[in-house]
Structures are given as C-alpha cells and as structure tokens.
Design a protein around this motif. Structure first.
Motif, PDB file in Angstrom:
ATOM      1  N   LYS A  72     -33.494 -35.892 -53.643  1.00 51.89           N
ATOM      2  CA  LYS A  72     -32.574 -34.835 -54.126  1.00 51.89           C
ATOM      3  C   LYS A  72     -32.471 -33.721 -53.075  1.00 51.89           C
ATOM      4  CE  LYS A  72     -34.032 -31.356 -56.328  1.00 51.89           C
ATOM      5  NZ  LYS A  72     -34.832 -30.567 -57.284  1.00 51.89           N
ATOM      6  N   CYS A  73     -33.618 -33.311 -52.522  1.00 51.78           N
ATOM      7  CA  CYS A  73     -33.616 -32.262 -51.488  1.00 51.78           C
ATOM      8  C   CYS A  73     -32.792 -32.712 -50.293  1.00 51.78           C
ATOM      9  CB  CYS A  73     -35.040 -31.928 -51.049  1.00 51.78           C
ATOM     10  SG  CYS A  73     -36.020 -31.155 -52.347  1.00 51.78           S
ATOM     11  N   GLY A  74     -32.816 -34.023 -50.005  1.00 49.25           N
ATOM     12  CA  GLY A  74     -32.012 -34.588 -48.926  1.00 49.25           C
ATOM     13  C   GLY A  74     -30.522 -34.439 -49.207  1.00 49.25           C
ATOM     14  N   PHE A  75     -30.096 -34.802 -50.413  1.00 50.71           N
ATOM     15  CA  PHE A  75     -28.666 -34.728 -50.740  1.00 50.71           C
ATOM     16  C   PHE A  75     -28.155 -33.294 -50.796  1.00 50.71           C
ATOM     17  CE2 PHE A  75     -29.058 -39.178 -52.386  1.00 50.71           C
ATOM     18  CZ  PHE A  75     -28.040 -39.712 -51.593  1.00 50.71           C
ATOM     19  N   ILE A  76     -28.966 -32.369 -51.319  1.00 54.09           N
ATOM     20  CA  ILE A  76     -28.428 -31.007 -51.480  1.00 54.09           C
ATOM     21  C   ILE A  76     -28.602 -30.144 -50.231  1.00 54.09           C
ATOM     22  CG2 ILE A  76     -28.700 -30.975 -54.004  1.00 54.09           C
ATOM     23  CD1 ILE A  76     -31.171 -29.113 -53.558  1.00 54.09           C
ATOM     24  N   ALA A  77     -29.545 -30.524 -49.329  1.00 54.69           N
ATOM     25  CA  ALA A  77     -29.812 -29.572 -48.240  1.00 54.69           C
ATOM     26  C   ALA A  77     -30.219 -30.159 -46.893  1.00 54.69           C
ATOM     27  CB  ALA A  77     -30.893 -28.586 -48.691  1.00 54.69           C
ATOM     28  N   ASP A  78     -31.006 -31.237 -46.872  1.00 54.93           N
ATOM     29  CA  ASP A  78     -31.573 -31.685 -45.595  1.00 54.93           C
ATOM     30  C   ASP A  78     -31.366 -33.191 -45.446  1.00 54.93           C
ATOM     31  OD1 ASP A  78     -33.068 -32.469 -43.427  1.00 54.93           O
ATOM     32  OD2 ASP A  78     -34.921 -31.489 -44.068  1.00 54.93           O
TER      33      ASP A  78
ATOM     34  N   ASP B  16     -44.500 -35.852 -43.943  1.00 48.70           N
ATOM     35  CA  ASP B  16     -43.370 -35.151 -43.370  1.00 48.70           C
ATOM     36  C   ASP B  16     -42.229 -34.962 -44.375  1.00 48.70           C
ATOM     37  OD1 ASP B  16     -42.817 -34.286 -40.645  1.00 48.70           O
ATOM     38  OD2 ASP B  16     -40.965 -35.438 -41.004  1.00 48.70           O
ATOM     39  N   LEU B  17     -41.987 -36.001 -45.187  1.00 47.75           N
ATOM     40  CA  LEU B  17     -40.923 -35.904 -46.196  1.00 47.75           C
ATOM     41  C   LEU B  17     -41.285 -34.866 -47.252  1.00 47.75           C
ATOM     42  CD1 LEU B  17     -40.177 -39.727 -46.685  1.00 47.75           C
ATOM     43  CD2 LEU B  17     -38.619 -38.036 -45.666  1.00 47.75           C
ATOM     44  N   ILE B  18     -42.556 -34.859 -47.657  1.00 41.36           N
ATOM     45  CA  ILE B  18     -43.007 -33.864 -48.641  1.00 41.36           C
ATOM     46  C   ILE B  18     -42.814 -32.459 -48.055  1.00 41.36           C
ATOM     47  CG2 ILE B  18     -45.043 -32.913 -49.838  1.00 41.36           C
ATOM     48  CD1 ILE B  18     -46.006 -35.860 -50.181  1.00 41.36           C
ATOM     49  N   ALA B  19     -43.204 -32.302 -46.802  1.00 43.12           N
ATOM     50  CA  ALA B  19     -43.072 -30.986 -46.163  1.00 43.12           C
ATOM     51  C   ALA B  19     -41.609 -30.550 -46.105  1.00 43.12           C
ATOM     52  CB  ALA B  19     -43.674 -31.024 -44.764  1.00 43.12           C
ATOM     53  N   ARG B  20     -40.719 -31.500 -45.791  1.00 43.94           N
ATOM     54  CA  ARG B  20     -39.301 -31.120 -45.726  1.00 43.94           C
ATOM     55  C   ARG B  20     -38.752 -30.807 -47.119  1.00 43.94           C
ATOM     56  NH1 ARG B  20     -36.628 -35.609 -42.038  1.00 43.94           N
ATOM     57  NH2 ARG B  20     -38.713 -36.504 -41.830  1.00 43.94           N
ATOM     58  N   GLY B  21     -39.237 -31.536 -48.140  1.00 43.41           N
ATOM     59  CA  GLY B  21     -38.827 -31.235 -49.520  1.00 43.41           C
ATOM     60  C   GLY B  21     -39.312 -29.852 -49.936  1.00 43.41           C
ATOM     61  N   VAL B  22     -40.567 -29.536 -49.609  1.00 46.62           N
ATOM     62  CA  VAL B  22     -41.128 -28.220 -49.924  1.00 46.62           C
ATOM     63  C   VAL B  22     -40.322 -27.136 -49.210  1.00 46.62           C
ATOM     64  CG1 VAL B  22     -43.127 -26.699 -49.577  1.00 46.62           C
ATOM     65  CG2 VAL B  22     -43.468 -29.039 -50.412  1.00 46.62           C
ATOM     66  N   ALA B  23     -39.949 -27.403 -47.958  1.00 50.20           N
ATOM     67  CA  ALA B  23     -39.194 -26.406 -47.190  1.00 50.20           C
ATOM     68  C   ALA B  23     -37.844 -26.123 -47.843  1.00 50.20           C
ATOM     69  CB  ALA B  23     -39.010 -26.877 -45.753  1.00 50.20           C
ATOM     70  N   VAL B  24     -37.188 -27.179 -48.336  1.00 50.49           N
ATOM     71  CA  VAL B  24     -35.901 -26.984 -49.019  1.00 50.49           C
ATOM     72  C   VAL B  24     -36.110 -26.126 -50.267  1.00 50.49           C
ATOM     73  CG1 VAL B  24     -34.096 -28.130 -50.387  1.00 50.49           C
ATOM     74  CG2 VAL B  24     -34.782 -29.086 -48.176  1.00 50.49           C
TER      75      VAL B  24
ATOM     76  N   GLU C 269     -29.787 -22.937 -58.544  1.00 51.92           N
ATOM     77  CA  GLU C 269     -29.234 -23.957 -59.437  1.00 51.92           C
ATOM     78  C   GLU C 269     -28.980 -25.276 -58.699  1.00 51.92           C
ATOM     79  OE1 GLU C 269     -25.932 -22.486 -61.751  1.00 51.92           O
ATOM     80  OE2 GLU C 269     -25.914 -24.272 -63.026  1.00 51.92           O
ATOM     81  N   ALA C 270     -28.858 -25.230 -57.377  1.00 53.02           N
ATOM     82  CA  ALA C 270     -28.660 -26.459 -56.594  1.00 53.02           C
ATOM     83  C   ALA C 270     -29.783 -27.456 -56.844  1.00 53.02           C
ATOM     84  CB  ALA C 270     -28.596 -26.123 -55.106  1.00 53.02           C
ATOM     85  N   LEU C 271     -30.976 -26.919 -57.134  1.00 53.94           N
ATOM     86  CA  LEU C 271     -32.135 -27.784 -57.358  1.00 53.94           C
ATOM     87  C   LEU C 271     -31.987 -28.609 -58.631  1.00 53.94           C
ATOM     88  CD1 LEU C 271     -34.777 -25.096 -56.387  1.00 53.94           C
ATOM     89  CD2 LEU C 271     -34.278 -27.158 -55.071  1.00 53.94           C
ATOM     90  N   ASN C 272     -30.983 -28.251 -59.446  1.00 57.50           N
ATOM     91  CA  ASN C 272     -30.750 -29.015 -60.679  1.00 57.50           C
ATOM     92  C   ASN C 272     -29.852 -30.230 -60.455  1.00 57.50           C
ATOM     93  OD1 ASN C 272     -32.317 -27.257 -62.078  1.00 57.50           O
ATOM     94  ND2 ASN C 272     -30.632 -26.063 -62.934  1.00 57.50           N
ATOM     95  N   TYR C 273     -29.624 -30.596 -59.194  1.00 59.69           N
ATOM     96  CA  TYR C 273     -28.805 -31.788 -58.919  1.00 59.69           C
ATOM     97  C   TYR C 273     -29.391 -32.988 -59.666  1.00 59.69           C
ATOM     98  CZ  TYR C 273     -25.938 -35.090 -56.238  1.00 59.69           C
ATOM     99  OH  TYR C 273     -25.036 -36.053 -55.874  1.00 59.69           O
ATOM    100  N   GLY C 274     -28.556 -33.666 -60.444  1.00 64.16           N
ATOM    101  CA  GLY C 274     -29.001 -34.826 -61.215  1.00 64.16           C
ATOM    102  C   GLY C 274     -29.685 -34.485 -62.521  1.00 64.16           C
ATOM    103  N   HIS C 275     -29.898 -33.188 -62.764  1.00 64.99           N
ATOM    104  CA  HIS C 275     -30.733 -32.812 -63.910  1.00 64.99           C
ATOM    105  C   HIS C 275     -29.983 -32.677 -65.231  1.00 64.99           C
ATOM    106  CE1 HIS C 275     -33.779 -32.352 -60.920  1.00 64.99           C
ATOM    107  NE2 HIS C 275     -34.654 -31.821 -61.749  1.00 64.99           N
TER     108      HIS C 275
END
Ligand SMILES: NC(=O)c1ccc[n+]([C@@H]2O[C@H](COP(=O)([O-])OP(=O)(O)OC[C@H]3O[C@@H](n4cnc5c(N)ncnc54)[C@H](O)[C@@H]3O)[C@@H](O)[C@H]2O)c1
Length: 360
Positions: free
Chosen positions: A183-189, A213-221, A242-248
C-alpha cells in the motif's frame, strides 16, 4: 542491516529497524524511570522475559495480554491499570508494548491514560505492527459497537522493530503485513513495488536484507505522512494522513463481514484492487495499473477477490461505518502511481461495476 527513521512530531522519536534492535531497549528508558511495565502478546513471552532480564536496574512488571484483538478491550485495560497501581507506577515510569498491532494499540492506550499519560516504548513484532500500527501515535481499544472507537493520540519515546522476532511469525501474518507495505508503494514510494516484483521470494524472507529495507521504506512513508498531518485533519486541503486508508473503505467492510477471521492485510489487499478498479472506471488510471495491483498482490499470495453475493451487505456496512464516523462515503483512489486523492460519493453504478470486477 540497520535502519533508523526519524519521526518529526512535537517530541521527535526514532524508529529503529534491525536484527537485535530489542537489545537497545534499556537506552530508551529515561533515567528518571524506576519502573517499567512490559505489556506483551502471549506469542512473544520469551522475548519479553529476555527484555525484562536486560533491564536489570529497573523494577520490571510483565503483563501478558490476551492474544491479538482479544486484548483491545476495557477489561484488559482495567487489569493493566490495577497492576500499575499495585506496583506504584508514577508519572516518570514507562510502559512498553510488545507484540502485534493489537498489543501495541492497547499498551499505548494504557500509557496514554495512566496518570494522564506516561512514557511509551513500542516493540512491534509483526510486519503490520512495524509498518503501520507502531508509527503515528494512534492508540486505542474496541467496544461492542465497533473497532478502534475509543483511544487517544500518544506518541512513543521510541519504536524498536527487532527483525529477529519475524522468524517466529506465521507466514500468513507476514503476507498480511506485506499488503500494508505494498500500500505504501502504491500511494507514495513506487520503488517498493519495483523491488517486490523483482524479488518476491526475498520480500517474504524474514532474514533477507530486502524485507528489512521494505519495512524501513514503509515506515518512512508512514512517518512522512503522519508528520505532515498529525491529527488526521487533512489541513490545507491536501489528502494528508487519509492516504494511508488506501484499500481500507471496502477492506474494513470485508473484515466486519468476516467478523475479523480474515487478516487485516488480506482484506485491504482486496480493497486496494477494488479502489484501483474504481479509479479506472472513473477515468483516473489505466487498466495496466489495475493489473499491476492484481499481479503484485497475487505474487505475495494475497487475495484479490471476494464473494459475488456480498455487495449490498458491504455497501450497507460502508455507509453505516461512515455515519458513525461522521462523513460521506469516501474512497482513497490513485490519480497515478504515488498520487493518491479522495473520491467522495462516487456513483452507485461505478461502485457496483468495480465490485463485480473483484468478485467474478
Ligand atoms: N495504531 C495504528 O495506527 C494501527 C494501524 C494499523 C493497525 N492497527 C491495529 O493493529 C492490529 C492488527 O495488528 P497485527 O496484524 O499485528 O495483529 P495482531 O496484533 O493480532 O497479531 C497477529 C498475531 O500474530 C501473533 N504474533 C505477533 N508477533 C509475533 C511473533 N513475532 N511471532 C509469532 N507470533 C506473533 C500475535 O500474537 C497474534 O496472534 C489491529 O488491532 C489494528 O486495529 C493499529
């Protein structure tokens, strides 16, 4: 490998992501604290005991929570309050929450409410807990009327994501956490999407550098998003937190229909494909981007479809949920990769057709 991500809030703190991160717990406990309560999930008892043993200069109280969501209720919170009272916890003492998102949520609420707020350190032990629940300061519990309806914003002193804990994590939980990471990939990274596609096996291997590395990038988003919009008000008209609610929106309704037997990440995996179909039908993204959702989530063995006959129940649930929370039916959709926006009150036909596309 070790990643440190700074979360800039009024009282900034770090998220440390590393094998063995738990060994730095003592350094995070303020010098003024005499007592530390470790509220932990039953599945990580041995890790909690080891952490307690390492805090040799403090009085440590171990409180084992009921497993998962069963800990997120006022009865367990009251049990914790009694324990803290019994051991004489003061304003300068500390609560540690160790476990999945459910455990860190309830431990956070205990820390937020005890004497109107004491120090909190979170030690998430699931991928979902690391990428999502432990960052952002939301704490809370469930009531009979709904999940997460009672809580408080309470930022931690620090977050320790010890990757060693993931060795024992069931594969299904790991994949569920990967849904939030994607999800963090689709909305930001979008580099998250590229790397999962290129190395799907390593992405699910708790010993791989890629997963760290993926966890770190998700945390960064998440850290970036919440720092820009701490209390979810979407200030300055931007989409904000609210972007974090993608798919929610749909994902949450599916979780309710499944009475939480489905993992959160599995439900939002379906919800993201639905949101992608909706964005495609309203002219925002191409069919290729929709297929990328399906392919990537399928690669992680996550579900991308749900039962055909459930639409009217799901729609009712989404409407009811929004009523409780006081706003119209809204979906986070993509204008493009890494460009989320809100689609408020979409027409029924687009909704129904999008659901059909995820249910046939
Ligand atoms: N505060 C927030 O911002 C936020 C964000 C997202 C989700 N959440 C909350 O997080 C919860 C979901 O989190 P979750 O998916 O981590 O679920 P969870 O806390 O229920 O944990 C899932 C299961 O994994 C087990 N487990 C945890 N760590 C383990 C380990 N290292 N080894 C073996 N087993 C382990 C747990 O005991 C549990 O059985 C929900 O309550 C949700 O509301 C909160």
């Amino acid at each position: 490998v070790s990643h440190r991500i700074a979360v800039s809030t009024a009282a900034p703190y770090d998220v440390l992501i590393a094998h063995g991160a738990l060994s730095t717990l003592a350094a995070l406990v303020p010098e003024t604290a005499q007592r530390v309560a470790i509220i932990h999930a039953p599945t990580v008892t041995a890790r909690a005991q080891a952490a307690a043993a390492a805090l040799s200069s403090h009085t440590v109280v171990l409180i084992c929570a009921p497993d998962g969501e069963a800990a997120k209720n006022i009865e367990f919170v009251a049990t914790c309050w009694s324990e803290l009272a019994h051991h004489g916890f003061t304003r300068s003492d500390v609560v540690v929450g160790m476990g999945g998102g459910a455990t860190t949520d309830v431990a956070g609420f205990v820390a937020a409410s005890w004497l109107r707020g004491v120090g909190l350190i979170t030690v998430p032990t699931t991928v979902l807990g690391m990428v999502d629940a432990a960052v952002g300061g939301k704490t809370g519990i469930d009531i009979a009327e709904g999940k997460n309806l009672v809580g408080a914003f309470h930022e931690p002193l620090g977050v320790l994501c010890d990757l060693d804990a993931l060795d024992a994590l069931p594969a299904r939980e790991l994949r569920s956490g990967m849904a939030e990471t994607i999800k963090c990939g689709f909305i930001a990274d979008t580099s998250i999407l590229d790397d999962v596609e290129a190395n799907p096996v390593a992405a699910l291997d708790p010993r791989s550098e890629l997963l760290a590395d993926l966890i770190a990038r998700g945390v960064a988003v998440k850290a970036r998003t919440v720092a820009a919009d701490l209390h979810e008000r979407g200030a300055d008209g931007s989409i904000g937190r609210e972007a974090l609610n993608y798919g929610h929106t749909l994902g949450h309704a599916i979780e309710m229909r499944e009475q939480f037997r489905m993992r959160h990440g599995e439900a939002i995996s379906i919800g993201m494909v639905f949101a992608a179909e909706l964005a495609h039908r309203t002219g925002l993204i191409s069919a290729d981007v929709v297929e990328r959702h399906r392919d990537l989530l399928t690669l992680m063995d996550l579900p991308v479809g749900y039962v055909p006959g459930a639409w009217s129940t799901l729609l009712d649930t989404m409407r009811l949920d929004k009523k409780t929370r006081g706003s119209q039916l809204r979906f986070v959709v993509l204008d493009d990769l890494a460009a989320p926006r809100i689609l408020a009150g979409p027409d029924d036909e687009a909704l129904r057709a999008s659901y059909q596309a995820v249910s046939s």
